[in-house]
Motif scaffolding. Structure first.
Motif, PDB file in Angstrom:
ATOM      1  N   VAL A  96       0.849  -1.192   0.000  1.00 12.37           N
ATOM      2  CA  VAL A  96       0.000   0.000   0.000  1.00 12.37           C
ATOM      3  C   VAL A  96       0.885   1.242   0.000  1.00 12.37           C
ATOM      4  N   GLU A  97       0.413   2.289  -0.671  1.00 14.15           N
ATOM      5  CA  GLU A  97       1.200   3.507  -0.823  1.00 14.15           C
ATOM      6  C   GLU A  97       0.306   4.735  -0.698  1.00 14.15           C
ATOM      7  N   PHE A  98       0.832   5.770  -0.054  1.00 18.41           N
ATOM      8  CA  PHE A  98       0.148   7.058  -0.017  1.00 18.41           C
ATOM      9  C   PHE A  98       0.312   7.729  -1.380  1.00 18.41           C
ATOM     10  N   HIS A  99      -0.801   7.983  -2.051  1.00 20.86           N
ATOM     11  CA  HIS A  99      -0.762   8.751  -3.290  1.00 20.86           C
ATOM     12  C   HIS A  99      -1.261  10.172  -3.043  1.00 20.86           C
ATOM     13  N   TRP A 100      -1.305  10.543  -1.788  1.00 18.28           N
ATOM     14  CA  TRP A 100      -1.717  11.876  -1.374  1.00 18.28           C
ATOM     15  C   TRP A 100      -0.912  12.260  -0.142  1.00 18.28           C
ATOM     16  N   THR A 101      -0.782  13.545   0.089  1.00 14.97           N
ATOM     17  CA  THR A 101      -0.031  14.025   1.239  1.00 14.97           C
ATOM     18  C   THR A 101      -1.008  14.450   2.325  1.00 14.97           C
ATOM     19  N   PRO A 102      -0.975  13.801   3.481  1.00 18.33           N
ATOM     20  CA  PRO A 102      -1.927  14.129   4.547  1.00 18.33           C
ATOM     21  C   PRO A 102      -1.756  15.564   5.045  1.00 18.33           C
ATOM     22  N   ASP A 103      -2.873  16.208   5.305  1.00 18.17           N
ATOM     23  CA  ASP A 103      -2.860  17.537   5.926  1.00 18.17           C
ATOM     24  C   ASP A 103      -2.886  17.337   7.435  1.00 18.17           C
ATOM     25  N   THR A 104      -1.819  17.725   8.106  1.00 19.72           N
ATOM     26  CA  THR A 104      -1.740  17.554   9.559  1.00 19.72           C
ATOM     27  C   THR A 104      -1.716  18.900  10.278  1.00 19.72           C
TER      28      THR A 104
ATOM     29  N   ASN B  82      -4.714  -9.726  -6.551  1.00 22.07           N
ATOM     30  CA  ASN B  82      -4.124  -8.696  -5.697  1.00 22.07           C
ATOM     31  C   ASN B  82      -5.256  -8.131  -4.851  1.00 22.07           C
ATOM     32  N   GLU B  83      -5.040  -8.079  -3.513  1.00 22.16           N
ATOM     33  CA  GLU B  83      -6.130  -7.741  -2.605  1.00 22.16           C
ATOM     34  C   GLU B  83      -6.065  -6.312  -2.071  1.00 22.16           C
ATOM     35  N   VAL B  84      -5.141  -5.512  -2.546  1.00 22.03           N
ATOM     36  CA  VAL B  84      -4.998  -4.138  -2.062  1.00 22.03           C
ATOM     37  C   VAL B  84      -6.055  -3.254  -2.708  1.00 22.03           C
ATOM     38  N   ALA B  85      -6.606  -2.321  -1.919  1.00 20.59           N
ATOM     39  CA  ALA B  85      -7.579  -1.369  -2.448  1.00 20.59           C
ATOM     40  C   ALA B  85      -6.961  -0.631  -3.632  1.00 20.59           C
ATOM     41  N   PRO B  86      -7.637  -0.592  -4.776  1.00 20.89           N
ATOM     42  CA  PRO B  86      -7.049   0.009  -5.978  1.00 20.89           C
ATOM     43  C   PRO B  86      -6.489   1.414  -5.772  1.00 20.89           C
ATOM     44  N   ALA B  87      -7.148   2.231  -4.971  1.00 26.67           N
ATOM     45  CA  ALA B  87      -6.687   3.609  -4.779  1.00 26.67           C
ATOM     46  C   ALA B  87      -5.379   3.676  -4.003  1.00 26.67           C
ATOM     47  N   ASP B  88      -5.040   2.608  -3.289  1.00 28.47           N
ATOM     48  CA  ASP B  88      -3.859   2.617  -2.416  1.00 28.47           C
ATOM     49  C   ASP B  88      -2.770   1.658  -2.884  1.00 28.47           C
ATOM     50  N   ARG B  89      -2.869   1.170  -4.088  1.00 26.09           N
ATOM     51  CA  ARG B  89      -1.888   0.212  -4.580  1.00 26.09           C
ATOM     52  C   ARG B  89      -0.523   0.862  -4.798  1.00 26.09           C
ATOM     53  N   SER B  90       0.490   0.163  -4.379  1.00 25.86           N
ATOM     54  CA  SER B  90       1.857   0.656  -4.512  1.00 25.86           C
ATOM     55  C   SER B  90       2.335   0.584  -5.953  1.00 25.86           C
ATOM     56  N   LEU B  91       3.093   1.615  -6.358  1.00 23.97           N
ATOM     57  CA  LEU B  91       3.760   1.588  -7.657  1.00 23.97           C
ATOM     58  C   LEU B  91       5.080   0.838  -7.582  1.00 23.97           C
ATOM     59  N   MET B  92       5.537   0.559  -6.362  1.00 18.67           N
ATOM     60  CA  MET B  92       6.853  -0.038  -6.161  1.00 18.67           C
ATOM     61  C   MET B  92       6.792  -1.532  -5.855  1.00 18.67           C
ATOM     62  N   ASN B  93       5.786  -1.969  -5.115  1.00 20.91           N
ATOM     63  CA  ASN B  93       5.717  -3.357  -4.643  1.00 20.91           C
ATOM     64  C   ASN B  93       4.327  -3.907  -4.918  1.00 20.91           C
ATOM     65  N   VAL B  94       4.247  -4.966  -5.705  1.00 22.97           N
ATOM     66  CA  VAL B  94       2.962  -5.539  -6.109  1.00 22.97           C
ATOM     67  C   VAL B  94       2.847  -6.954  -5.551  1.00 22.97           C
ATOM     68  N   PRO B  95       2.144  -7.113  -4.420  1.00 21.53           N
ATOM     69  CA  PRO B  95       1.941  -8.470  -3.890  1.00 21.53           C
ATOM     70  C   PRO B  95       0.779  -9.149  -4.616  1.00 21.53           C
ATOM     71  N   PHE B  96       0.888 -10.442  -4.794  1.00 21.21           N
ATOM     72  CA  PHE B  96      -0.218 -11.173  -5.395  1.00 21.21           C
ATOM     73  C   PHE B  96      -0.174 -12.621  -4.933  1.00 21.21           C
ATOM     74  N   HIS B  97      -1.304 -13.275  -5.026  1.00 18.47           N
ATOM     75  CA  HIS B  97      -1.428 -14.669  -4.606  1.00 18.47           C
ATOM     76  C   HIS B  97      -1.953 -15.520  -5.751  1.00 18.47           C
ATOM     77  N   LEU B  98      -1.503 -16.763  -5.797  1.00 17.43           N
ATOM     78  CA  LEU B  98      -2.134 -17.742  -6.664  1.00 17.43           C
ATOM     79  C   LEU B  98      -3.391 -18.236  -5.938  1.00 17.43           C
ATOM     80  N   ARG B  99      -4.453 -18.433  -6.654  1.00 13.68           N
ATOM     81  CA  ARG B  99      -5.684 -18.904  -5.994  1.00 13.68           C
ATOM     82  C   ARG B  99      -5.518 -20.310  -5.445  1.00 13.68           C
TER      83      ARG B  99
END
Length: 335
Positions: free
Chosen positions: A131-139, A261-278
């Motif tokens: 999972v990856e932040f594709h946005w910068t949190p406002d703190t 791949n079970e990661v929420a599409p909006a939060d998918r990493s551009l660097m690391n792509v995990p996946f499973h065989l069924r």
């Protein structure tokens, strides 16, 4: 390797305080500042210890401002960061993706932030869960601190939105051994009394990262990488490159009934792509076949199992095409 610019010395043997290496260090910092558009009110430090070390060094330097800090836990690495920080002050987990098995980043609206926290910490890319932040949190007025070890230099970011960024070099910047810290100047000078001088950001800033012997060769190689990325067109070009690779792989996985791949599409990493065989019983056969085709280290982290394709900056799109071709071949043979 053996003779740097006619000096008769390798970078590995020259004095770190000599004019040759001082020039290498200054040039590396200047190139990184240009690549990331780092504002003048920030110091760039070249340190040691990796992100694991920074898990302690960050709170040592910052938590003393108020005695407490907020952490957003989105996977294994931010979880480790929060655990380590508890040794130095009061730590609150302001949000966590654990309930959803770390497959998504908690929406900002769900974060419970303390306005008196010394900082808010995130891990911008979780290598294990993907999972990856594709946005910068406002703190707000509380400084945002980010562990960017696994996605720094992969795309442009607005450094001014952060109080501190740290990153081990070994994913996108160079060999392991050097850790880059980008820290806003007003956050210097708040280290806890127990902080070793070599880990004190203010001491390192005052000594231009030379308080102790820096990892000279790792800095040299990182500097060459900075120049290489600049020659390719900078971070905007790297983002196009990385998005194209990720899209190619995710599009195949989304269309497959054999891999998932079970990661929420909006939060998918551009660097690391995990996946499973069924059918997990085919994992070994899949890895053996991949190895025969020259594709190695596809086994997923032991915590989550399955497979993981890490497609950092240096991975060419041809490598991803080869992986997708193999995925398609394996599915046809076993599906």
């Amino acid at each position: 390797m053996l003779d740097w610019h006619g000096s008769g010395m390798s970078v590995m043997e020259m004095s770190h305080r000599g004019p040759e290496f001082m020039g290498i260090l200054a040039e590396a910092e200047a190139d990184l500042r240009e690549l990331m558009a780092i504002p003048s009110g920030y110091r760039v430090l070249f340190m040691q210890g990796g992100a694991i070390g920074e898990n302690a060094i960050v709170p040592m330097n910052l938590i003393g401002r108020t005695g407490r800090a907020d952490y957003v836990v989105t996977g294994t690495w931010s979880e480790k960061s929060a655990k380590e920080a508890k040794n130095y002050g009061q730590v609150c987990v302001a949000a966590s993706g654990e309930a959803g098995a770390f497959r998504a980043i908690p929406p900002r609206s769900e974060w419970r932030l303390d306005p008196q926290a010394a900082y808010v910490h995130i891990c911008s890319n979780e290598t294990i869960g993907g999972v990856e932040f594709h946005w910068t949190p406002d703190t707000g007025d509380v400084p945002l601190v980010a562990d960017m070890s696994s996605n720094i230099l992969s795309r442009p970011i607005d450094v001014s939105r952060y109080g501190l960024i740290y990153a081990g070099a070994q994913k996108n910047m160079g060999p392991s051994g050097v850790t880059v810290v980008i820290v806003r100047e007003d956050l210097l000078g708040h280290a806890l009394p127990i902080t070793p001088a070599a880990f004190n950001y203010q001491v390192q800033a005052q000594n231009d990262s030379m308080y102790n012997t820096p990892p000279t060769y790792a800095i040299y190689i990182a500097g060459l990488v900075f120049k290489h990325v600049k020659s390719l067109g900078g971070l905007a070009t790297m983002e196009e490159h990385n998005r194209a690779k990720a899209r190619l792989l995710y599009d195949f996985l989304d269309g497959s009934r054999f891999f998932r791949n079970e990661v929420a599409p909006a939060d998918r990493s551009l660097m690391n792509v995990p996946f499973h065989l069924r059918d997990a019983s085919l994992d070994k056969a899949f890895l053996d076949g991949a190895r025969q085709r020259g594709m190695v280290q596809l086994k997923g982290h032991r915590i989550v199992g399955g497979m993981r394709a890490s497609i950092y900056n240096a991975m060419p799109i041809e490598g991803v095409r080869a992986l997708v071709a193999y995925l398609r071949e394996f599915e046809a043979a076993h599906g």
